[in-house]
Write an enzyme that holds these catalytic residues in place. Structure first.
Site, PDB file in Angstrom:
ATOM      1  N   CYS A  54       0.850  -1.139  -0.041  1.00 23.91           N
ATOM      2  CA  CYS A  54      -0.055   0.104   0.163  1.00 23.91           C
ATOM      3  C   CYS A  54       0.838   1.175   0.205  1.00 23.91           C
ATOM      4  O   CYS A  54       1.762   1.307   0.830  1.00 23.91           O
ATOM      5  CB  CYS A  54      -1.029   0.093   1.268  1.00 23.91           C
ATOM      6  SG  CYS A  54      -1.854   1.509   1.591  1.00 23.91           S
ATOM      7  N   ASN A 157     -13.041  10.486  -1.438  1.00 20.77           N
ATOM      8  CA  ASN A 157     -13.785   9.322  -2.489  1.00 20.77           C
ATOM      9  C   ASN A 157     -13.707   8.059  -1.704  1.00 20.77           C
ATOM     10  O   ASN A 157     -12.580   7.482  -1.572  1.00 20.77           O
ATOM     11  CB  ASN A 157     -13.125   9.399  -3.718  1.00 20.77           C
ATOM     12  CG  ASN A 157     -13.191  10.611  -4.445  1.00 20.77           C
ATOM     13  OD1 ASN A 157     -14.168  11.699  -4.057  1.00 20.77           O
ATOM     14  ND2 ASN A 157     -12.397  10.928  -5.445  1.00 20.77           N
ATOM     15  N   SER A 165      -9.888   1.901  -5.319  1.00 17.92           N
ATOM     16  CA  SER A 165      -9.588   0.415  -4.818  1.00 17.92           C
ATOM     17  C   SER A 165      -9.033   0.059  -3.766  1.00 17.92           C
ATOM     18  O   SER A 165      -8.979  -0.577  -3.109  1.00 17.92           O
ATOM     19  CB  SER A 165      -9.135  -0.250  -6.200  1.00 17.92           C
ATOM     20  OG  SER A 165      -7.918   0.340  -6.471  1.00 17.92           O
ATOM     21  N   HIS A 168      -7.031   1.866   2.272  1.00 17.88           N
ATOM     22  CA  HIS A 168      -6.553   2.682   3.152  1.00 17.88           C
ATOM     23  C   HIS A 168      -7.368   4.074   3.304  1.00 17.88           C
ATOM     24  O   HIS A 168      -7.451   4.798   2.490  1.00 17.88           O
ATOM     25  CB  HIS A 168      -5.136   3.033   2.785  1.00 17.88           C
ATOM     26  CG  HIS A 168      -4.217   3.348   4.056  1.00 17.88           C
ATOM     27  ND1 HIS A 168      -3.255   2.578   4.872  1.00 17.88           N
ATOM     28  CD2 HIS A 168      -4.628   4.457   4.917  1.00 17.88           C
ATOM     29  CE1 HIS A 168      -2.823   3.312   5.617  1.00 17.88           C
ATOM     30  NE2 HIS A 168      -3.417   4.397   5.938  1.00 17.88           N
ATOM     31  N   HIS A 170      -8.475   7.451   3.370  1.00 18.59           N
ATOM     32  CA  HIS A 170      -7.734   8.703   3.239  1.00 18.59           C
ATOM     33  C   HIS A 170      -8.712   9.599   2.112  1.00 18.59           C
ATOM     34  O   HIS A 170      -9.643   9.164   1.766  1.00 18.59           O
ATOM     35  CB  HIS A 170      -6.449   8.340   1.897  1.00 18.59           C
ATOM     36  CG  HIS A 170      -6.833   7.952   0.765  1.00 18.59           C
ATOM     37  ND1 HIS A 170      -7.271   6.524   0.391  1.00 18.59           N
ATOM     38  CD2 HIS A 170      -6.716   8.406  -0.280  1.00 18.59           C
ATOM     39  CE1 HIS A 170      -7.431   6.488  -0.759  1.00 18.59           C
ATOM     40  NE2 HIS A 170      -7.215   7.438  -1.362  1.00 18.59           N
ATOM     41  N   GLN A 172      -8.521  13.841  -0.162  1.00 15.42           N
ATOM     42  CA  GLN A 172      -7.698  14.389  -0.734  1.00 15.42           C
ATOM     43  C   GLN A 172      -8.024  15.831  -0.649  1.00 15.42           C
ATOM     44  O   GLN A 172      -9.061  16.301  -0.264  1.00 15.42           O
ATOM     45  CB  GLN A 172      -8.073  14.252  -2.353  1.00 15.42           C
ATOM     46  CG  GLN A 172      -7.567  12.498  -2.701  1.00 15.42           C
ATOM     47  CD  GLN A 172      -7.523  12.623  -4.277  1.00 15.42           C
ATOM     48  OE1 GLN A 172      -7.112  13.115  -4.937  1.00 15.42           O
ATOM     49  NE2 GLN A 172      -8.489  11.484  -4.551  1.00 15.42           N
TER      50      GLN A 172
HETATM   51 ZN   LIG Z   1      -2.284   1.203   3.522  1.00 14.07          ZN
END
Ligand SMILES: [Zn+2]
Length: 350
Positions: A54, A157, A165, A168, A170, A172
């Site tokens: 990742c 998103n 996909s 993790h 997160h 933006q």
């Molecule tokens: Zn990750």
């Protein structure tokens, strides 16, 4: 759950969207049957707490060769594939009128919400969500102070169906030299409402939601969360501080804490609805940072989930893409009732 039939008031009509100043067509009678509770096929594959492949996990290398810090809470870095950037070519070729062009300057960043690869906002404690909100505050202040930046758009998103996909958690940040269209529309509507009535548009929306009550998912002293009367997406939710501020950084610590609690309450209900990680687009609606008069603008966070049912996407088609108005196949009251019926504790913890 009762079927939403054409005879049910509110399931087939046109509703005014006061922030966008456009009509939303509610056609709830078109959804033959509401979701009846069958579990989603194949439980999601077990996601590890750390994934060596990742690019967002602590200590891992990214495509450009940069290595992530071994962060313990949140982590912010410049997007390796920015859509707007400091390196965007300044010399642009002027097109013939009526065309216009300008350099794609700005800053694009990525915000990791947690070092844990396997968590989402729904599974994070509210204190950790408050740390994410702190990042939004600091980033909006820092990037908004740059002379070339007029708008700081913080968003998330989430999920395959919105093109993400990597699980993790997160979000933006796009700090741009242009003001985003939705914010421009909301600014105009808020200004006109303030001028015409002397009242804040969002304050009036909050009052209307409180008077009705059926669409409210969460409320405390500082924050309210609801499916708006004029929702364009089935499970659309607004999370709104009761005190009007134009930017997220104007919230007090107590308000940030309340906002985090509301974000947790909403995302937990989303996940509990179909016992799955619920996809959505989440956007912070804040005023531009160019020093203009935004005293009528009321900061809020909007969730736009693309699913109508576990496997049924809301496709944007003729009316939305071509006509510019949404047709909603569900009634906001029915969808709010489904979310209100969910337990406040995440299903993985029960
Ligand atoms: Zn990750």
């Amino acid at each position: 759950m009762a079927d939403v039939g054409p005879e049910q008031p509110g399931s087939w009509e046109q509703r005014w969207h006061p922030l966008r100043e456009e009509w939303v067509i509610v056609a709830g009678h078109r959804q033959q049957r509401p979701w009846t509770g069958k579990t989603v096929a194949a439980a999601a594959a077990e996601i590890p707490a750390y994934d060596a492949t990742c690019y967002l996990c602590p200590g891992n290398a990214r495509v450009g060769g940069a290595v992530n810090a071994r962060y313990a809470t949140t982590f912010v870095f410049d997007n390796d594939h920015p859509c707007v950037g400091v390196d965007a070519p300044r010399a642009v070729v002027a097109p013939p009128p009526p065309y216009r062009v300008s350099p794609a300057v700005g800053v694009a960043r990525v915000v990791c919400f947690s070092p844990r690869h396997d968590l989402t906002l729904a599974e994070m404690p509210a204190t950790a969500i408050a740390e994410v909100t702190d990042v939004w505050r600091a980033q909006t202040r820092e990037l908004g102070a740059r002379p070339e930046v007029r708008q700081v758009l913080c968003f998330e998103n989430k999920g395959d169906v919105v093109g993400v996909s990597n699980p993790h958690p997160h979000g933006q940040i796009y700090a741009t030299s242009v003001v985003f269209k939705t914010i421009e529309i909301e600014l105009g509507a808020s200004d006109r409402h303030q001028r015409d009535t002397g009242r804040g548009l969002m304050a009036d929306i909050i009052r209307a939601e409180q008077q009705d009550g059926r669409r409210i998912l969460h409320e405390d002293e500082h924050v309210i969360a609801f499916v708006p009367y004029f929702a364009r997406y089935a499970y659309e939710v607004y999370v709104v501080p009761k005190r009007r501020v134009a930017h997220v950084y104007d919230l007090t610590d107590a308000e940030v804490s309340a906002l985090a609690g509301a974000l947790s309450a909403v995302t937990v209900r989303f996940d509990n609805l179909w016992r799955m990680s619920f996809p959505y687009v989440q956007v912070l609606h804040q005023a531009p940072t160019d020093g203009g008069d935004y005293s009528a603008f009321h900061f809020f966070i909007a969730f736009h989930p693309p699913l109508r049912q576990p496997h049924l996407l809301k496709y944007l088609a003729g009316p939305e893409v071509g006509g510019g108005n949404f047709v909603s196949d569900t009634s906001p009251e029915a969808k709010a009732a489904e979310l209100r019926a969910q337990a406040p504790l995440h299903y993985k913890r029960t």
